[in-house]
Scaffold this active site. Structure first.
Site, PDB file in Angstrom:
ATOM      1  N   ASP A 162       0.829  -1.201   0.000  1.00  0.00           N
ATOM      2  CA  ASP A 162       0.000   0.000   0.000  1.00  0.00           C
ATOM      3  C   ASP A 162       0.868   1.258   0.000  1.00  0.00           C
ATOM      4  O   ASP A 162       0.407   2.342   0.352  1.00  0.00           O
ATOM      5  CB  ASP A 162      -0.957   0.017   1.197  1.00  0.00           C
ATOM      6  N   HIS A 357      24.146   4.902 -20.526  1.00  0.00           N
ATOM      7  CA  HIS A 357      23.057   5.054 -19.568  1.00  0.00           C
ATOM      8  C   HIS A 357      23.428   4.385 -18.242  1.00  0.00           C
ATOM      9  O   HIS A 357      22.661   3.614 -17.665  1.00  0.00           O
ATOM     10  CB  HIS A 357      21.749   4.497 -20.123  1.00  0.00           C
ATOM     11  N   ASP A 378      25.580  13.281 -16.070  1.00  0.00           N
ATOM     12  CA  ASP A 378      24.423  13.638 -16.901  1.00  0.00           C
ATOM     13  C   ASP A 378      23.213  13.673 -15.983  1.00  0.00           C
ATOM     14  O   ASP A 378      22.684  12.632 -15.592  1.00  0.00           O
ATOM     15  CB  ASP A 378      24.271  12.598 -18.007  1.00  0.00           C
ATOM     16  N   ASP A 389      18.189  18.692 -19.058  1.00  0.00           N
ATOM     17  CA  ASP A 389      19.031  17.532 -19.382  1.00  0.00           C
ATOM     18  C   ASP A 389      20.413  18.059 -19.722  1.00  0.00           C
ATOM     19  O   ASP A 389      20.657  18.488 -20.852  1.00  0.00           O
ATOM     20  CB  ASP A 389      18.413  16.762 -20.554  1.00  0.00           C
ATOM     21  N   HIS A 468      25.531   7.436 -30.264  1.00  0.00           N
ATOM     22  CA  HIS A 468      24.188   7.996 -30.036  1.00  0.00           C
ATOM     23  C   HIS A 468      23.984   9.215 -30.927  1.00  0.00           C
ATOM     24  O   HIS A 468      24.909   9.726 -31.555  1.00  0.00           O
ATOM     25  CB  HIS A 468      23.999   8.371 -28.566  1.00  0.00           C
ATOM     26  N   HIS A 472      18.020  15.598 -28.704  1.00  0.00           N
ATOM     27  CA  HIS A 472      16.601  15.231 -28.748  1.00  0.00           C
ATOM     28  C   HIS A 472      15.766  16.413 -28.289  1.00  0.00           C
ATOM     29  O   HIS A 472      16.250  17.345 -27.643  1.00  0.00           O
ATOM     30  CB  HIS A 472      16.334  14.028 -27.845  1.00  0.00           C
ATOM     31  N   HIS A 479      12.933  12.996 -23.251  1.00  0.00           N
ATOM     32  CA  HIS A 479      12.931  12.727 -24.673  1.00  0.00           C
ATOM     33  C   HIS A 479      11.540  13.106 -25.156  1.00  0.00           C
ATOM     34  O   HIS A 479      10.632  12.274 -25.194  1.00  0.00           O
ATOM     35  CB  HIS A 479      13.251  11.258 -24.968  1.00  0.00           C
ATOM     36  N   GLU A 515      24.303  17.452 -27.689  1.00  0.00           N
ATOM     37  CA  GLU A 515      25.112  16.621 -26.802  1.00  0.00           C
ATOM     38  C   GLU A 515      26.082  15.698 -27.543  1.00  0.00           C
ATOM     39  O   GLU A 515      25.936  14.472 -27.491  1.00  0.00           O
ATOM     40  CB  GLU A 515      24.217  15.801 -25.861  1.00  0.00           C
ATOM     41  N   TYR A 519      33.593   8.480 -26.920  1.00  0.00           N
ATOM     42  CA  TYR A 519      33.711   7.402 -25.950  1.00  0.00           C
ATOM     43  C   TYR A 519      34.651   6.326 -26.489  1.00  0.00           C
ATOM     44  O   TYR A 519      34.685   6.052 -27.697  1.00  0.00           O
ATOM     45  CB  TYR A 519      32.337   6.777 -25.669  1.00  0.00           C
ATOM     46  N   ARG A 553      31.110  13.696 -22.677  1.00  0.00           N
ATOM     47  CA  ARG A 553      29.915  14.229 -23.322  1.00  0.00           C
ATOM     48  C   ARG A 553      29.694  15.647 -22.815  1.00  0.00           C
ATOM     49  O   ARG A 553      29.872  15.925 -21.613  1.00  0.00           O
ATOM     50  CB  ARG A 553      28.689  13.359 -23.027  1.00  0.00           C
ATOM     51  N   GLU A 555      26.644  18.410 -22.935  1.00  0.00           N
ATOM     52  CA  GLU A 555      25.225  18.508 -23.295  1.00  0.00           C
ATOM     53  C   GLU A 555      24.633  19.818 -22.805  1.00  0.00           C
ATOM     54  O   GLU A 555      24.652  20.129 -21.614  1.00  0.00           O
ATOM     55  CB  GLU A 555      24.446  17.336 -22.686  1.00  0.00           C
TER      56      GLU A 555
END
Length: 584
Positions: A162, A357, A378, A389, A468, A472, A479, A515, A519, A553, A555
């Site tokens: 609950d 990620h 990130d 973001d 990637h 976005h 996203h 971004e 890598y 990265r 961004e």
């Protein structure tokens, strides 16, 4: 913790000059300077104003100049230290808080007196935007009475317990109504714009557990809709309206692959319903941000920027990644009033910074940060449902090595190239390829690659180092919707470009992330070494020392304009700026 019995609901289911605007007050970003100089009224009607007040009056650019203003949106008299180009954090000193403005007819969402006030007119304007676009796109007929019907989100419990997850409203419902409570429905009549909210009828005993229960008139004032009824009356009330068709939300999310579920209530079968008309129209409306939405996005980007800067200041070798996450969460909530983040925080250090990620349940930002490791953090706060973001990359000890400087500057050059080229009318695919090309050229100059950059691009080497897309849409979802709507360019099958979350031509009012990243991901490097069409570009004796490097990265959250971009991200970006900030 004791809990009341659950009441079932109906659905249990930069410092860089070319990217920064200088014509805004620094703390939160108010109206363009001088825009209200001739205003003599007590309350300016400019939409999208922020906590520092609707009317900026004779506000001028100044460094460290003290300004006191009355905020007509929230009823606050607020004292600010204004610092040119916003190097100061969000630290206003507010004298009093009022959830409603001096004009008692205007309601706002606001977490605290020092946080941004979102007027309910934002959602009213969104409703009218959708209504107008539906009328433009479809001929419903002079005698027809089409009605939009949306169902909000429901509480979701932890499995069979609950205990509920902290509720977050469904994004389309937020877009039209701004309602924060679960279990609601909402309708908008296309011909009149009339908005009706349906709220759960809660038992009186809930007041013991949840505090005073709002009545129908309270909800009407809180959200500034035309009418409020209880959910259990929805069938009867809709019958009274006699809609010719209920426009339901149903359509695919091109990022998740999931489909928005149309509203359902007992008795809906007696109405004519359409699940095709609404989705492409309302999704496209969300792509172009309104002035009021832009100010919310500016605020949450500023909060997130300051939180990133706080993390950079706190960073020391030997800390754990989750401690960086904790500092970001603390600052975003304690200072910015952001109860939520927009996604799971990614706090990778060392080789973890190459895990795109990272931070998921299996790797919950739990590694110790070594001296000299490259950090890739990130993280983005969320305010009123609107997302930021932002990614910052920097060495844990605050000093770049030669190799770290090489890779970081390659990514920064890619980012700067896109920031200088993006504007209305430009293809997002072209921006992605520009970023890739610039980064590969920098790696070639650094003697990690050899050969012709155009040939590298043709062979798909760009996707080895940046697997990637460039960025976005950003808004009520991190996203955000609109990437591949009907009539928009389809997703490419070409390596690298096929990862783009949209292939659209940019329009003023779009809000996206930029971004680029670089890598050194072991499986992808091994793939490149094994492929003669790729390995010929690799300088193996130099690349091998980057095997345990991780990644970088950068961004930023940017608004597309007719002539360029406005960058809402305000963090140190060059190597010198990062080192100077972390040394303070």
């Amino acid at each position: 913790m004791e809990r009341p019995h659950r009441v079932p609901t109906h659905r249990q289911c930069n410092f860089n000059a070319h990217t920064q605007r200088e014509d805004r007050c620094a703390p939160l970003g108010c109206a363009p300077i001088g825009a209200m100089d001739s205003c003599n009224s007590a309350v300016c009607t400019r939409k999208g104003s922020v906590v520092c007040g609707n009317c900026v009056g004779c506000c001028e650019r100044a460094e460290n100049r003290s300004i006191t203003k009355f905020n007509w949106l929230s009823g606050l008299q607020t004292h600010y230290i204004v610092n040119h180009i916003s190097s100061q954090p969000l630290t206003p000193h507010c004298h009093r808080r009022n959830a409603r403005t001096a004009d008692a007819r205007m309601a706002v969402f606001q977490m605290g007196s020092h946080t941004h006030a979102i007027s309910m007119t934002l959602y009213r304007d969104n409703r009218m935007k959708v209504v107008n676009e539906l009328q433009r796109a479809h001929n419903f007929g002079a005698d027809s009475k089409p009605v939009i019907l949306l169902q909000g989100g429901d509480n979701i419990s932890h499995y069979d317990t609950d205990v509920d997850y902290v509720f977050r409203q469904e994004s389309y419902f937020t877009y039209l109504f701004g309602v924060t409570e679960p279990g609601c429905y909402g309708t908008v009549e296309i011909k009149t714009g009339r908005a009706t909210l349906y709220v759960p009828r809660l038992p009186e005993e809930y007041a013991v557990w949840m505090g005073p229960l709002l009545g129908l008139e309270d909800f009407k004032k809180k959200y500034e809709v035309d009418t409020v009824h209880y959910v259990d009356e929805i069938s009867k009330r809709l019958s009274d309206v006699e809609p010719s068709v209920l426009l339901l939300l149903s359509g695919p999310n091109s990022d998740s692959g999931s489909v928005a579920k149309p509203a359902y209530f007992k008795g809906i079968e007696s109405f004519v319903a359409d699940s095709d008309i609404l989705f492409p129209v309302i999704a496209e409306c969300r792509v172009i941000k309104s002035p009021a939405e832009i100010e919310v996005l500016r605020y949450v980007a500023r909060v997130s920027s300051d939180a990133h800067k706080a993390v950079m200041k706190a960073m020391k070798p030997g800390m754990h990644e989750y401690q960086a996450e904790a500092e970001f969460l603390r600052h975003s909530y304690a200072v910015g009033g952001c109860r939520h983040v927009s996604y799971t925080c990614i706090c990778g250090a060392g080789t973890n910074s190459a895990i795109l990620h990272y931070g998921h349940a299996g790797s919950p930002n739990d590694c110790a940060i070594q001296d000299g490791a490259m950090c890739l953090f990130d993280m983005g706060a969320n305010y009123g449902g609107y997302a930021a973001d932002i990614t910052c990359s920097f060495p844990a000890n605050g000093k770049f090595t030669a190799d770290q400087r090489l890779v970081y500057n390659a990514v920064l050059a890619a980012r700067d190239a896109v920031c200088g080229a993006a504007r209305e009318g430009v293809s997002w695919v072209d921006m992605h390829l520009l970023a890739n090309r610039v980064m590969l050229e920098e790696l070639r100059k650094g003697q990690l690659l050899q050969g012709d950059v155009d040939e590298m691009m043709e062979a798909g080497l760009n996707a080895i180092f940046q697997p990637h897309g460039l960025g976005h849409f950003l808004g009520l979802d991190v996203h955000d919707v609109g990437g591949y709507l009907p009539g928009c360019p389809e997703r490419s099958s070409k390596a690298g470009v096929n990862r783009l979350r949209t292939a659209r031509t940019l329009k003023a009012g779009m809000y996206l992330t930029i971004e680029p990243g670089c890598y050194f991901i072991e499986p992808l490097l091994n793939k490149a070494y094994a492929d003669p069409s790729l390995s010929k570009f690799l300088v193996k004796e130099n690349l091998d020392r980057f095997r345990n490097f991780g990644g970088v990265r950068i961004e930023d959250d940017v608004l597309i304009t007719k002539t360029g971009i406005e960058n809402f991200t305000l963090v140190p970006r060059t190597v010198d700026e990062i080192e100077a900030w972390m040394a303070k």
